[in-house]
Scaffold this active site. Structure first.
Site, PDB file in Angstrom:
ATOM      1  N   SER A 151       9.636  -7.087   1.121  1.00  8.35           N
ATOM      2  CA  SER A 151       9.133  -6.149   0.510  1.00  8.35           C
ATOM      3  C   SER A 151       8.940  -5.032   1.349  1.00  8.35           C
ATOM      4  O   SER A 151       9.204  -4.930   2.307  1.00  8.35           O
ATOM      5  CB  SER A 151       7.426  -6.665   0.489  1.00  8.35           C
ATOM      6  OG  SER A 151       6.484  -5.694  -0.114  1.00  8.35           O
ATOM      7  N   TYR A 164      -0.278 -10.793   3.561  1.00  7.36           N
ATOM      8  CA  TYR A 164       1.300 -10.630   3.083  1.00  7.36           C
ATOM      9  C   TYR A 164       2.117 -10.018   4.055  1.00  7.36           C
ATOM     10  O   TYR A 164       3.431 -10.320   4.307  1.00  7.36           O
ATOM     11  CB  TYR A 164       0.808  -9.964   1.652  1.00  7.36           C
ATOM     12  CG  TYR A 164       2.128  -9.789   0.869  1.00  7.36           C
ATOM     13  CD1 TYR A 164       2.812 -10.677   0.098  1.00  7.36           C
ATOM     14  CD2 TYR A 164       2.887  -8.587   0.669  1.00  7.36           C
ATOM     15  CE1 TYR A 164       3.682 -10.532  -0.796  1.00  7.36           C
ATOM     16  CE2 TYR A 164       3.954  -8.333  -0.021  1.00  7.36           C
ATOM     17  CZ  TYR A 164       4.389  -9.385  -0.907  1.00  7.36           C
ATOM     18  OH  TYR A 164       5.469  -9.239  -1.581  1.00  7.36           O
TER      19      TYR A 164
END
Length: 269
Positions: A151, A164
């Site tokens: 990401s 995350y």
């Protein structure tokens, strides 16, 4: 879109064998369809079997084969079974897209070890289990392509995304080492860094227009292109590449941009 075969050239992915984890929705679903559209047969993995069966029917309508293997990527044995069933069905794995993920947020002042562990279990160890299961067969054949779904949070951490970010940075670092150690083996490695994507993973998150959510299919096309013309990394969209470059030059300026544009977004009420 034309893709190269494992041995080079410009032929489509006819009869290539791909595994896609997290295939029930979002980027995984779009990627499985894009691979099938380019000639690949696809093993579909996720926890929700009904969604996988529906996707499998769509792939078969494209005259490609689909194998449904319900899988929880946090369970090493289930991931190994996924690869074993794929090998039993087709005899090889040409492409692994380790895509399964979970968006775990928490302000750092409220963060618990359990939240980080939950994020790591899916976003890091889930990918690691898959890589370890396929790399032996790929190395034995001297060809294959491993795609790791990181990401933009794995390049520039955003506020509130601590659990995350920790997992995606771990995956980014592992991908760096994996790519270098497998150089020359015939097994290629690509790490993908999308910004905000319009998927169920972040459907409760509103984002500023400068960081608008991109379609999952755009990421899928980028993955297919990276298999066609192997790239070490893919960062998208262009705003994400710009933020990454700014942050490399000046982390302080990168932090200011995140604050000024409120790139962390807002939870929907």
């Amino acid at each position: 879109m034309q893709l190269s075969s494992p041995n080079g050239g410009s032929a489509p992915l006819n009869d290539h064998i791909a595994i896609v984890t997290g295939a029930s929705s979002g980027i995984g679903r779009a990627t499985a369809l894009a691979l099938a559209e380019n000639g690949a047969h696809v093993a579909l993995a996720a926890r929700t079997e009904s969604a996988l069966q529906e996707l499998a029917e769509g792939i078969r309508r494209l005259e490609r084969e689909a194998l449904v293997v319900p899988t929880d990527v946090t369970e090493k044995e289930q991931v190994e079974r996924l690869v074993e069933e794929t090998l039993r069905r087709w005899g090889r794995v040409d492409v692994l897209v380790a895509n399964a993920g979970a968006y775990v947020r928490s302000p750092v002042r409220e963060l618990t070890v359990e939240e980080v562990q939950r994020s790591m279990a899916v976003n890091f160890y889930g990918a690691l289990h898959a890589v370890l299961a396929v790399q032996g067969p790929m190395l034995a054949r001297g060809q294959g392509h491993i795609v790791l779904m990181s990401s933009l949070d794995g390049k520039k951490g955003l506020p509130l995304d601590g659990p995350y970010v920790a997992a995606k940075f771990a995956l980014t670092g592992y991908g760096e080492v994996l790519r270098q150690e497998l150089h020359g083996s015939g097994v290629r490695v690509t790490t993908v860094f999308p910004g905000r994507v319009d998927t169920p993973l972040i459907d409760t998150l509103d984002v500023p227009s400068v960081s608008a959510k991109i379609p999952a299919r755009a990421v899928a096309h980028a993955i297919v292109d990276a298999v066609r013309r192997p790239k070490p990394e893919v960062i998208l969209p262009v705003q994400g590449r710009a933020l990454h470059l700014v942050n490399v030059i000046s982390p302080r300026l990168g932090d200011w941009i995140v604050r000024r544009l409120h790139l962390q977004g807002w939870e929907k009420e």
